[in-house]
Design a protein around this motif. Structure first.
Motif, mmCIF file in Angstrom:
data_model
loop_
_atom_site.group_PDB
_atom_site.id
_atom_site.type_symbol
_atom_site.label_atom_id
_atom_site.label_comp_id
_atom_site.label_asym_id
_atom_site.label_seq_id
_atom_site.Cartn_x
_atom_site.Cartn_y
_atom_site.Cartn_z
ATOM 1 N N UNK A 94 0.826 -1.200 0.000
ATOM 2 C CA UNK A 94 0.000 0.000 0.000
ATOM 3 C C UNK A 94 0.868 1.261 0.000
ATOM 4 N N UNK A 95 2.002 1.228 0.751
ATOM 5 C CA UNK A 95 2.916 2.386 0.753
ATOM 6 C C UNK A 95 3.567 2.576 -0.612
ATOM 7 N N UNK A 96 3.975 1.459 -1.214
ATOM 8 C CA UNK A 96 4.597 1.558 -2.530
ATOM 9 C C UNK A 96 3.611 2.050 -3.584
ATOM 10 N N UNK A 97 2.324 1.602 -3.453
ATOM 11 C CA UNK A 97 1.336 2.075 -4.420
ATOM 12 C C UNK A 97 1.085 3.565 -4.256
ATOM 13 N N UNK A 98 1.154 4.045 -3.023
ATOM 14 C CA UNK A 98 0.956 5.487 -2.788
ATOM 15 C C UNK A 98 2.078 6.303 -3.430
ATOM 16 N N UNK A 99 3.265 5.701 -3.477
ATOM 17 C CA UNK A 99 4.389 6.422 -4.099
ATOM 18 C C UNK A 99 4.506 6.110 -5.579
ATOM 19 N N UNK A 100 3.627 5.250 -6.093
ATOM 20 C CA UNK A 100 3.621 4.939 -7.512
ATOM 21 C C UNK A 100 4.686 3.963 -7.936
ATOM 22 N N UNK A 101 5.264 3.209 -6.965
ATOM 23 C CA UNK A 101 6.330 2.270 -7.284
ATOM 24 C C UNK A 101 5.771 0.932 -7.749
ATOM 25 N N UNK A 102 4.627 0.472 -7.176
ATOM 26 C CA UNK A 102 4.044 -0.813 -7.533
ATOM 27 C C UNK A 102 2.706 -0.595 -8.239
#
Length: 324
Positions: A110-118
């Motif tokens: 969820x953190x990575x999706x918020x940063x657009x990484x995943x």
């Protein structure tokens, strides 16, 4: 023969008692009785069965004990249940660890999706993995409850209130699921009789039955006649008040009314016994005379003690029933 004639002549020459009252003889209907043996049985005979296979570690009852419904009769233990529970607990611990790891992966995703990484697809896969592990934990927890219930089923309970009739096992024995640990008789007791089938047509429900018990004579009622004939005998149940229940399957003598016939009956008080012979005093126009009679069975008619006369009297004879 001369001796018998002399005895009768001597008896006839004896002074007769004065006439108190007399009875005109007439044929009466009497009941023909059949003597059979009945058996005291419990109305319900239900085995207390083991629901769990294992070792019988304790037995709480013996033959003759009185138990109530739900009372503990025995305890069966299966040692494998503890090992099954231990294996399930280890499986739950492993799934719980996997769930913690999956939840951590989901949080990082969820953190990575918020940063657009995943991608959102990767995040959905992590959520699905968490849901699957939670479902697996619920399923294993349900399996643990099933095993726990199996352990509780090791307690053998009395199915009904009554008396323990048989205990076919002993403490320390190995029992199988469904095996009887004790047999309990309850629901009251009754008398069961087996009558030859040639008398079946004469049996009637509600008929009075005479019974000889250890406590003395008693009366019962023919409550049920079963239509199935077994080994040439008709099975019937007799209701008897205050029937002793100390011994189940005890045999008692039963007298059944199977037929009716006509007979000449005189009161027992009218019979005179002299020199080994039975006489009845008859009122005649020429005075009272003694007649030699042959007696049959004794019966009670309308509360009076009567005795059957097989020969020596005729219908219409006036019999002296009491003397002074």
């Amino acid at each position: 023969m001369r001796t018998l004639i002399a005895i009768v002549a001597l008896a006839a020459s004896l002074p007769l008692a004065s006439l108190a009252e007399d009875l005109q003889l007439a044929e009466v209907s009497v009941t023909e009785w059949k003597a059979v043996y009945g058996r005291i049985e419990a109305r319900s005979r239900i085995p207390a069965r083991a629901r769990l296979g294992g070792t019988l570690v304790s037995l709480e009852v013996i033959e003759g004990d009185v138990v109530t419904a739900g009372q503990v009769v025995a305890q069966v233990v299966d040692a494998k249940i503890n090992y099954q529970l231990a294996a399930i607990d280890a499986q739950l611990q492993a799934l719980a660890a996997q769930l913690d790891n999956a939840k951590g992966e989901l949080t990082r995703g969820e953190d990575l999706l918020a940063r657009g990484v995943t991608t959102a697809q990767r995040l959905d896969a992590l959520r699905t993995q968490v849901d699957v592990l939670m479902g697996q934990i619920a399923a294993v927890g349900a399996d643990r409850k099933v095993v726990e219930q199996q352990g509780l089923e090791g307690t053998v309970l009395a199915p009904i209130s009554g008396r323990v009739l048989a205990v076919p096992v002993a403490a320390g024995a190995v029992v199988l699921p469904g095996e009887a640990v004790a047999t309990i008789g309850g629901g009251g007791i009754f008398l069961r009789i087996a009558v030859p089938e040639r008398h079946a047509a004469f049996l009637q429900e509600g008929a009075a039955i005479e019974i000889e018990t250890a406590a003395g004579p008693s009366e019962g009622t023919l409550a049920r006649i079963y239509p199935l004939i077994e080994n040439g005998r008709v099975i019937a149940d007799v209701e008897v008040p205050d029937l002793p229940e100390s011994f189940i399957n005890a045999r008692v003598l039963v007298r059944l009314p199977i037929d009716t016939r006509t007979a000449l009956m005189v009161p027992e008080t009218a019979v005179i016994t002299r020199t080994g012979l039975d006489f009845v005093e008859i009122a005649s126009p020429r005075g009272a005379v003694l007649r030699t009679v042959v007696l049959g069975q004794r019966q009670t008619l309308d509360g009076a003690a009567m005795i059957e006369v097989l020969s020596g009297l005729l219908v219409g004879d006036r019999v002296v029933t009491a003397h002074e």
